[in-house]
Scaffold this motif. Structure first.
Motif, PDB file in Angstrom:
ATOM      1  N   THR A  11       0.808  -1.216   0.000  1.00  0.00           N
ATOM      2  CA  THR A  11       0.000   0.000   0.000  1.00  0.00           C
ATOM      3  C   THR A  11       0.846   1.274   0.000  1.00  0.00           C
ATOM      4  OG1 THR A  11      -0.187  -0.041   2.414  1.00  0.00           O
ATOM      5  CG2 THR A  11      -1.937  -1.144   1.148  1.00  0.00           C
ATOM      6  N   THR A  13       3.220   4.309  -1.283  1.00  0.00           N
ATOM      7  CA  THR A  13       3.139   5.115  -2.506  1.00  0.00           C
ATOM      8  C   THR A  13       4.420   5.926  -2.670  1.00  0.00           C
ATOM      9  OG1 THR A  13       2.095   6.948  -1.312  1.00  0.00           O
ATOM     10  CG2 THR A  13       0.619   5.332  -2.353  1.00  0.00           C
ATOM     11  N   GLY A  14       4.572   6.499  -3.847  1.00  0.00           N
ATOM     12  CA  GLY A  14       5.662   7.425  -4.117  1.00  0.00           C
ATOM     13  C   GLY A  14       7.039   6.822  -3.924  1.00  0.00           C
ATOM     14  N   LYS A  17       7.363   3.588  -1.876  1.00  0.00           N
ATOM     15  CA  LYS A  17       7.013   2.401  -2.677  1.00  0.00           C
ATOM     16  C   LYS A  17       8.195   1.973  -3.552  1.00  0.00           C
ATOM     17  CE  LYS A  17       4.137  -0.481  -4.870  1.00  0.00           C
ATOM     18  NZ  LYS A  17       4.074  -1.830  -4.320  1.00  0.00           N
TER      19      LYS A  17
END
Length: 181
Positions: A11, A13-14, A17
């Motif tokens: 889960t 992000t950016g 991740k």
């Protein structure tokens, strides 16, 4: 239970991740320690950078793991002792050697000199004596290797502090410490 969020790679992000995906690709897993560090992509990126540089030096993988074990035991970081026992095994260290390493000893004289020096760095917060410095050199460590020992000690102190402060859950086979904190 960790005192900070343990970032789920699925889960994230950016930049977090991207960094977690890179760790997954390289290790085949994302240890909880790395997932905690992912709370700050800048901190995780910095750690991965110094870890990569430290891994590319002259010290062999076994000696790097020996240092990690000695520093983790000295700083009473159970997460790091557990993690580096698993990593040390993959690097070719046996149980007897790793137990000795945790106490600053080794069957290999040159490696033991590195461990004695590493433990002195921790104990004296870097203020090692001339005799301690001369001993690591006399054992055959070059200036580059001495700098790398210092780098590995500093990197492992960081991981010990992070592991202990956040109380990250151990996700390696759990190894008991030899002494109380």
């Amino acid at each position: 239970m960790a005192r900070v969020a343990v970032i789920d790679p699925q889960t994230a992000t950016g930049e977090a991740k991207q960094l977690l995906d890179a760790v997954q690709s390289g290790l085949g897993m994302v240890p909880n320690f790395i997932r905690v560090l992912a709370n700050s992509p800048a901190a995780l990126s910095a750690f991965l950078g110094i870890h990569g540089i430290a891994g590319a030096g002259q010290l062999d993988p076994k000696t790097r793991e020996r240092i990690a074990l000695a520093v983790a035991e000295q700083n009473a970081c159970q997460y790091c002792v557990s993690a580096h026992t698993a990593i040390g095994r993959k690097a070719g260290l046996d149980n007897q050697e790793m137990l000795a390493n945790r106490m600053g000893r080794s069957a290999d004289a040159k490696a033991e000199a590195a461990l004695v020096f590493a433990r002195a760095l921790v104990e004296h917060t870097g203020q090692v004596s001339k005799a301690e410095f001369d001993a690591v050199r006399a054992a055959g460590h070059s200036d580059a290797e001495v700098i790398e020992i210092i780098t590995h000690v500093a990197m492992n102190i960081f991981t010990n502090l992070l592991g202990k402060a956040t109380q990250v859950e151990i996700d390696f086979p759990k190894i008991d410490l030899n002494k109380a904190a």
